[in-house]
Write an enzyme that holds these catalytic residues in place. Structure first.
Site, PDB file in Angstrom:
ATOM      1  N   TYR A 131       0.837  -1.205   0.000  1.00  0.00           N
ATOM      2  CA  TYR A 131       0.000   0.000   0.000  1.00  0.00           C
ATOM      3  C   TYR A 131       0.874   1.259   0.000  1.00  0.00           C
ATOM      4  CZ  TYR A 131      -3.880   3.133   0.930  1.00  0.00           C
ATOM      5  OH  TYR A 131      -4.805   4.142   0.833  1.00  0.00           O
ATOM      6  N   ASP A 153     -17.949   4.259  -7.499  1.00  0.00           N
ATOM      7  CA  ASP A 153     -16.878   4.760  -6.637  1.00  0.00           C
ATOM      8  C   ASP A 153     -16.857   6.278  -6.740  1.00  0.00           C
ATOM      9  OD1 ASP A 153     -14.613   5.369  -5.218  1.00  0.00           O
ATOM     10  OD2 ASP A 153     -13.316   3.918  -6.225  1.00  0.00           O
ATOM     11  N   HIS A 212     -16.178   2.467  -3.414  1.00  0.00           N
ATOM     12  CA  HIS A 212     -14.720   2.379  -3.368  1.00  0.00           C
ATOM     13  C   HIS A 212     -14.248   1.006  -2.915  1.00  0.00           C
ATOM     14  CE1 HIS A 212     -10.708   3.884  -3.499  1.00  0.00           C
ATOM     15  NE2 HIS A 212     -10.495   3.689  -2.211  1.00  0.00           N
ATOM     16  N   SER A 255      -6.551   1.275  -4.468  1.00  0.00           N
ATOM     17  CA  SER A 255      -6.641   2.690  -4.159  1.00  0.00           C
ATOM     18  C   SER A 255      -5.252   3.320  -4.263  1.00  0.00           C
ATOM     19  CB  SER A 255      -7.261   2.879  -2.767  1.00  0.00           C
ATOM     20  OG  SER A 255      -7.644   4.208  -2.559  1.00  0.00           O
TER      21      SER A 255
END
Length: 689
Positions: free
Chosen positions: A464, A629, A661, A545
């Site tokens: 991430y 989203d 999302h 994301s």
């Protein structure tokens, strides 16, 4: 670099041409990945895991009841329900269903998804229920009666928006929503804080505070702790800077700022002000947790009780109050530690403001029973009422266990619930290694896989690297069943940009230094190959994301390191992200494309703009996004897929029309997504001879 973008038309979320393009790409992906018998088997396995009724039903205490939201095969959209502690202790508790979202969706012809609730204490009869259309961040709000189990006619009701709302008392709420021009930020969040009285038009709600047009958001809330009733306003300047104000009892008086650094976190519990620092302050280092007597602090005192001081290997993970104690969660090399902190004699919670500051430090004791390479977290407390707490412990191969304890009670915590073991862990092991990044930084990562595999094998690396989010050990039955059970190795990297080692770890990859996160991830990939765990051809990577941005960066920066890439709801156009939906809120994380100082580094890291027709071959890419989203615009993934197709690079694209999302609002959608992902990865990382 040309500013012309031939694919801007794909940013029209619901435009006919854009959706026709989406349907064509979806059909291609479905045809490519779902045709084999193995896909349906895997999809069914994912659904079984997600719907398993042995999952822990995590709860929140509100008065005498424990509340839970639950989805399974028979309740696709879910049930809001509650039970008592006595029932919860049993293997199969009797639940009182409060709201059936499947029935509501059918009755109203809307694809409702649960977005939370606010229950009014201390009676716990009235609730504000938040409902999302098909998973979007924007919600409608309706008042619900927890005795009649019906929505309140002429109660508090708010049309769809990214609303902030909370109770003051039975007849008043704090609200921020879309009141028209100027009331919402560029990111789509409320800038106005209003006090709304029952029975009056929403438009007439009293304006109490208004943020600046450049702010991210503003919100208000009421502290209903008996003896400590007070109201606060929170101004979010940007993602990492904020101000907290105490509203004075004299409504005519200006809000009183809690004078801590803008980058610090501040919260109030009874007489205590707790502050988490992100930069040095009052002689204390970044990443510290400090406690002050609130009244003394407002009077000008700055002597702090130091509750936590980090070191190079240990960081604050969080803290939770019970009525009289504080549970401190920390991480040492990304593994959890927990302590119970108690104010020393004379420093208790007190009976009300002004009860005296006291001195002499806090007593601390470890909460035992945490195995190595595991994650522990507090799931619930009821700090206004008592010292009860719930916490869970899990690891990569250790299903979650939920415990209940009483802070200050010497007896051991009660084991309440145990998640089932949904995949076979025999022959699997968890190890932690450290890679060396380009600048010499030591980067932690976990490897989960066969204990005695003689050579390299298919490996999935997850990361991430942003927004202070830590990658920690946790049990995933989906990963276990879809990947580990088939002989794959799973790797989780704790790269810079996260919070694995505190604020400095995050700040090291902010703005122009974003490349540090990418260098860290590439270093982990190379280390996996050097340790003979995998090879570039057998190494797949996945992220969502901001992690989807990481995937795009890896695809275009270091394509030779990987055999396949999966990006969920990704950011990919870093020159227009601030113009799309909530994107402006992330300028503090990445930089401002309209700033001459920031644009050069954003051009260098923008995956959409780094795609080349020539040069090294890109590994195959699977992009997943959602039409609904309203946080990360689906145009990022759409345009990336279109440009890759134009240049002849291998890419598959799938867009759910709903899901928000998260990419999915129910277990059916999630199971389908997971089957797509793991079919794509397994087929490309383990080609059939």
């Amino acid at each position: 670099m040309s500013d012309e973008d031939p694919y801007l038309w794909l940013e029209d979320v619901s435009g006919d041409a854009a959706l026709a393009w989406v349907r064509e790409r979806n059909a291609e992906t479905v045809d490519e990945l779902t045709g084999s018998p193995g896909f349906k088997v895997l999809e069914q396995e994912m659904r079984e895991v997600l719907d398993d009724d042995g999952r822990i039903p995590y709860t929140v205490r509100r008065g005498g009841h424990l509340y839970n939201f639950w989805q399974d095969a028979d309740h696709v959209r879910g049930l809001w329900r509650r039970t008592t502690l006595e029932e919860y202790r049993t293997d199969r508790p009797a639940w009182e269903v409060l709201l059936d979202l499947d029935a509501l969706a059918e009755a109203e012809g809307e694809k409702w998804a649960w977005a939370g609730s606010r229950v009014l204490a201390p009676e716990h009869r009235h609730a504000l229920v938040l409902l999302s259309r098909d998973g979007a961040d924007a919600c409608v709000v309706r008042e619900f009666d927890l005795e009649t189990l019906e929505f309140v006619e002429d109660g508090f009701t708010v049309a769809e928006a990214k609303t902030r709302i909370g109770w003051i008392d039975h007849d008043r709420v704090w609200i921020g929503t879309d009141f028209g021009a100027g009331s919402m930020s560029a990111s789509g969040y409320p800038l106005q804080v209003r006090r709304w009285r029952r029975g009056t038009p929403l438009a007439d709600a009293e304006l109490v505070y208004e943020g600046r047009p450049t702010d991210l958001s503003a919100s208000g809330w009421h502290d209903d702790t008996p003896g400590f009733e007070r109201d606060f306003v929170h101004r979010q300047i940007d993602f990492w800077n904020q101000e907290l104000f105490l509203l004075q009892e004299d409504a005519a008086g200006p809000p009183l700022k809690i004078d801590v650094p803008d980058d610090a976190g501040a919260s109030v519990h009874r007489r205590w002000l707790t502050v988490t620092t992100k930069s040095p302050w009052l002689g204390h280092g970044a990443g510290s947790l400090l406690a002050f007597d609130l009244d003394a602090f407002l009077a000008g005192e700055r002597e702090a009780e130091v509750l936590f001081t980090p070191d190079e290997r240990t960081a604050l993970a969080g803290y939770s109050w019970t009525r009289n104690h504080l549970i401190l969660s920390t991480r040492a090399d990304v593994s959890s530690r927990m302590e119970l902190l108690t104010p020393a004699a004379g420093e208790g919670a007190g009976e009300g403001p002004g009860s005296g500051s006291g001195s002499g430090g806090w007593h601390r004791a470890p909460l035992p029973g945490l195995p190595p390479l595991s994650t522990a977290s507090v799931t619930d407390t009821d700090p206004d009422v008592g010292d009860e707490y719930f916490h869970q412990v899990s690891g990569f191969l250790q299903p979650s266990t939920l415990y209940r304890g009483t802070a200050g009670d010497d007896s051991e915590s009660e084991g309440l619930k145990q998640s089932p073991a949904l995949f076979d862990t025999a022959g699997l092991a968890v190890r932690q290694y450290f890679a060396t990044s380009a600048d010499g930084t030591r980067v932690p990562y976990f490897v989960v896989g066969p204990e005695d595999r003689p050579g390299p094998g298919p490996t999935l690396l997850y990361g991430y690297g942003g927004f202070e989010i830590s990658m920690v050990p946790q049990y995933s039955a989906v990963t276990g069943r879809a990947w580990l059970a088939r002989g794959g190795t799973y790797v989780v990297a704790g790269i810079r940009g996260g919070h694995e080692y505190g604020p400095a770890w995050h700040k090291a990859a902010l703005g122009a230094n974003r490349v540090r996160a990418y260098e860290d991830f590439a270093a982990v990939a190379r280390d996996l190959t050097a340790r003979d765990i995998t090879t570039p051809a057998q190494l797949g990577i996945e992220g969502g994301s901001n992690g989807g941005l990481l995937m795009g960066a890896m695809l275009t920066r270091d394509p030779e390191l990987f055999g396949a890439v999966v990006a969920h709801v990704p950011l990919l156009d870093m020159l227009r992200f601030h113009k799309l939906l909530a994107g402006a809120s992330w300028i503090a994380e990445y930089g401002d494309p309209d700033s001459p100082a920031d644009r050069p580094h954003l051009e260098r890291i923008s995956p959409y703009h780094r795609i080349r027709a020539d040069g090294p071959a890109y590994p195959p890419l699977l992009l997943l996004t959602s039409t609904r989203d309203d946080r990360v615009h689906p145009g990022h993934a759409r345009k990336m897929a279109a440009r890759l197709r134009e240049y002849g690079h291998p890419v598959l694209f799938h867009e759910h029309l709903g899901g928000g999302h998260a990419g999915a609002t129910d277990h059916r959608q999630t199971a389908f997504n997971e089957a797509l992902v793991h079919t794509f990865l397994w087929e490309r990382l383990t080609p059939q001879k």
